[in-house]
Scaffold this motif. Structure first.
Motif, PDB file in Angstrom:
ATOM      1  N   VAL A 228      48.656  13.456 -32.163  1.00 60.76           N
ATOM      2  CA  VAL A 228      48.333  12.494 -33.217  1.00 60.76           C
ATOM      3  C   VAL A 228      47.436  11.430 -32.601  1.00 60.76           C
ATOM      4  O   VAL A 228      47.876  10.645 -31.767  1.00 60.76           O
TER       5      VAL A 228
ATOM      6  N   TRP B   9      46.810   7.224 -37.733  1.00 59.97           N
ATOM      7  CA  TRP B   9      47.081   8.658 -37.687  1.00 59.97           C
ATOM      8  C   TRP B   9      48.477   8.927 -38.208  1.00 59.97           C
ATOM      9  O   TRP B   9      49.400   8.135 -37.996  1.00 59.97           O
TER      10      TRP B   9
ATOM     11  N   THR C 132      51.384  12.204 -38.675  1.00 56.83           N
ATOM     12  CA  THR C 132      51.809  13.578 -38.425  1.00 56.83           C
ATOM     13  C   THR C 132      53.212  13.758 -38.987  1.00 56.83           C
ATOM     14  O   THR C 132      53.891  12.771 -39.302  1.00 56.83           O
TER      15      THR C 132
END
Length: 156
Positions: free
Chosen positions: A45, A143, A145
């Motif tokens: 990530v 980011w 994930t």
């Protein structure tokens, strides 16, 4: 006190005292050698590579009016000093940073050796839920994930 109880206690007082002396060693052993569930797979990530590990397989618990699930996050790549803020939530989608910043639940905290988090969770976990990690760095990059929940955590 009842005479039969008095006789039982006087007859077994040394055994009861021995039990009281031995029990702390059992709990000390348990605290020195905890057993955790396995670490989940690593995900890339941003510039980080992370893997979560739940502390236990218990369902989420109520903490300050919100349901939470505790995780340990292992950083195998990247430096935690490069993170401005990071959050974990369990649900059908990742919560936005604006939503996550409203409360103190779900924020990762710890050291470079690992981060722990009281992740935001629903009361019951279903197959539709995922574990979401949102990371923002100091340059403003965000980011996200996710991981599928293992069957052992599903409470539905």
């Amino acid at each position: 006190m009842n005479s039969s109880i008095t006789r039982f206690l006087s007859r077994h007082k040394y055994k009861l005292n021995g039990l009281v002396l031995i029990l702390p060693f059992y709990f000390l052993y348990q605290s020195l050698y905890p057993v955790f569930p396995p670490v989940w797979e690593k995900h890339k990530v941003g510039s980080f590579e992370i893997a979560p590990m739940p502390y236990n397989l218990d369902p989420p618990y109520l903490h300050d009016g919100h349901y939470t699930k505790d995780f340990f996050i292992i950083f195998s790549q990247g430096s935690v000093e490069d993170i401005r803020q990071a959050y974990l939530n369990i649900g059908t989608h990742a919560l936005s940073l604006a939503e996550l910043q409203q409360h103190d639940e779900g924020i990762l905290h710890g050291s470079q050796h690992g981060q722990e988090v009281h992740g935001i969770a629903p009361k019951t976990l279903t197959t539709e839920h995922k574990v979401w990690v949102t990371i923002e760095d100091w340059q403003g990059g965000v980011w996200v994930t996710n991981w599928e929940l293992p069957k052992a955590l599903i409470t539905d």
